[in-house]
Design a protein around this motif. Structure first.
Motif, PDB file in Angstrom:
ATOM      1  N   GLU A  26     -33.461  28.552 107.160  1.00  0.00           N
ATOM      2  CA  GLU A  26     -32.781  27.816 108.233  1.00  0.00           C
ATOM      3  C   GLU A  26     -33.412  26.446 108.365  1.00  0.00           C
ATOM      4  O   GLU A  26     -34.629  26.319 108.513  1.00  0.00           O
ATOM      5  CB  GLU A  26     -32.878  28.575 109.550  1.00  0.00           C
ATOM      6  N   LEU A  27     -32.567  25.418 108.293  1.00  0.00           N
ATOM      7  CA  LEU A  27     -33.041  24.044 108.365  1.00  0.00           C
ATOM      8  C   LEU A  27     -32.386  23.317 109.532  1.00  0.00           C
ATOM      9  O   LEU A  27     -31.238  23.586 109.866  1.00  0.00           O
ATOM     10  CB  LEU A  27     -32.713  23.301 107.071  1.00  0.00           C
ATOM     11  N   ASP A  28     -33.118  22.384 110.121  1.00  0.00           N
ATOM     12  CA  ASP A  28     -32.518  21.540 111.144  1.00  0.00           C
ATOM     13  C   ASP A  28     -31.878  20.333 110.454  1.00  0.00           C
ATOM     14  O   ASP A  28     -32.053  20.113 109.255  1.00  0.00           O
ATOM     15  CB  ASP A  28     -33.548  21.112 112.192  1.00  0.00           C
ATOM     16  N   ALA A  29     -31.131  19.548 111.219  1.00  0.00           N
ATOM     17  CA  ALA A  29     -30.405  18.419 110.639  1.00  0.00           C
ATOM     18  C   ALA A  29     -31.340  17.420 109.964  1.00  0.00           C
ATOM     19  O   ALA A  29     -31.017  16.874 108.911  1.00  0.00           O
ATOM     20  CB  ALA A  29     -29.583  17.725 111.719  1.00  0.00           C
ATOM     21  N   ALA A  30     -32.514  17.198 110.527  1.00  0.00           N
ATOM     22  CA  ALA A  30     -33.453  16.232 109.948  1.00  0.00           C
ATOM     23  C   ALA A  30     -33.957  16.717 108.583  1.00  0.00           C
ATOM     24  O   ALA A  30     -34.059  15.930 107.637  1.00  0.00           O
ATOM     25  CB  ALA A  30     -34.619  15.994 110.895  1.00  0.00           C
ATOM     26  N   SER A  31     -34.263  17.993 108.458  1.00  0.00           N
ATOM     27  CA  SER A  31     -34.764  18.538 107.187  1.00  0.00           C
ATOM     28  C   SER A  31     -33.708  18.473 106.090  1.00  0.00           C
ATOM     29  O   SER A  31     -34.040  18.306 104.918  1.00  0.00           O
ATOM     30  CB  SER A  31     -35.217  19.983 107.364  1.00  0.00           C
ATOM     31  N   CYS A  32     -32.444  18.584 106.469  1.00  0.00           N
ATOM     32  CA  CYS A  32     -31.363  18.557 105.477  1.00  0.00           C
ATOM     33  C   CYS A  32     -31.282  17.215 104.754  1.00  0.00           C
ATOM     34  O   CYS A  32     -30.746  17.126 103.659  1.00  0.00           O
ATOM     35  CB  CYS A  32     -30.023  18.849 106.144  1.00  0.00           C
ATOM     36  N   ALA A  39     -40.721  24.818 103.673  1.00  0.00           N
ATOM     37  CA  ALA A  39     -39.944  25.662 104.580  1.00  0.00           C
ATOM     38  C   ALA A  39     -40.249  27.124 104.279  1.00  0.00           C
ATOM     39  O   ALA A  39     -40.602  27.477 103.152  1.00  0.00           O
ATOM     40  CB  ALA A  39     -38.451  25.394 104.396  1.00  0.00           C
ATOM     41  N   ASP A  59     -25.002  23.445 104.875  1.00  0.00           N
ATOM     42  CA  ASP A  59     -24.851  24.873 105.099  1.00  0.00           C
ATOM     43  C   ASP A  59     -24.119  25.495 103.908  1.00  0.00           C
ATOM     44  O   ASP A  59     -23.097  24.981 103.464  1.00  0.00           O
ATOM     45  CB  ASP A  59     -24.060  25.105 106.389  1.00  0.00           C
ATOM     46  N   ALA A  75     -27.675  25.724 107.791  1.00  0.00           N
ATOM     47  CA  ALA A  75     -27.907  24.430 108.424  1.00  0.00           C
ATOM     48  C   ALA A  75     -26.786  24.121 109.402  1.00  0.00           C
ATOM     49  O   ALA A  75     -25.676  24.627 109.260  1.00  0.00           O
ATOM     50  CB  ALA A  75     -27.978  23.351 107.356  1.00  0.00           C
ATOM     51  N   PRO A  76     -27.073  23.277 110.391  1.00  0.00           N
ATOM     52  CA  PRO A  76     -26.020  22.893 111.335  1.00  0.00           C
ATOM     53  C   PRO A  76     -24.941  22.091 110.626  1.00  0.00           C
ATOM     54  O   PRO A  76     -25.229  21.306 109.726  1.00  0.00           O
ATOM     55  CB  PRO A  76     -26.754  22.033 112.371  1.00  0.00           C
TER      56      PRO A  76
END
Length: 109
Positions: A26-32, A39, A59, A75-76
């Motif tokens: 699971e990643l946040d928008a910044a990590s993407c 991770a 995602d 991801a979001p």
């Protein structure tokens, strides 16, 4: 630490059954938007992600770990399709892929 350096956008080319069974991260928008980061996946493994510069994760993307295992990205979503290459601004110029060029009697320059 397992290393990730291969990306399959949206799992393209992979068997759906394999993608479904893959571990997840699971990643946040910044990590993407990063191409290098660490991770932890759903199996508890700390992964070192090292993707080509300009890579962006979305995602459903699938990452290949150097041990042969796969990890599906959660991801979001921003409500639209994300690009996996750096965005290019259109200014009305048609650009085509470079083709091999041989200088000779029909060369126009």
């Amino acid at each position: 630490m397992p290393i990730v350096n291969k990306l399959f956008p949206h799992g393209q080319g992979l068997a759906p059954a394999l993608v479904k069974r893959a571990a997840t991260v699971e990643l946040d928008a910044a990590s993407c938007k990063l191409n290098r980061f660490e991770a932890t996946d759903s199996l508890g493994r700390l992964l070192s992600v090292d993707l080509p510069e300009g890579s962006q994760l979305c995602d459903g993307d699938v990452l290949l770990v150097d041990d042969g295992s796969m990890v599906r990205v959660i991801a979001p979503e921003a409500g639209h399709h994300h690009e996996h290459a750096p965005a290019r601004k259109s200014i009305g110029i048609k650009v085509s892929a470079a083709e091999p060029h041989v200088h000779g009697p029909h060369c126009k320059h």
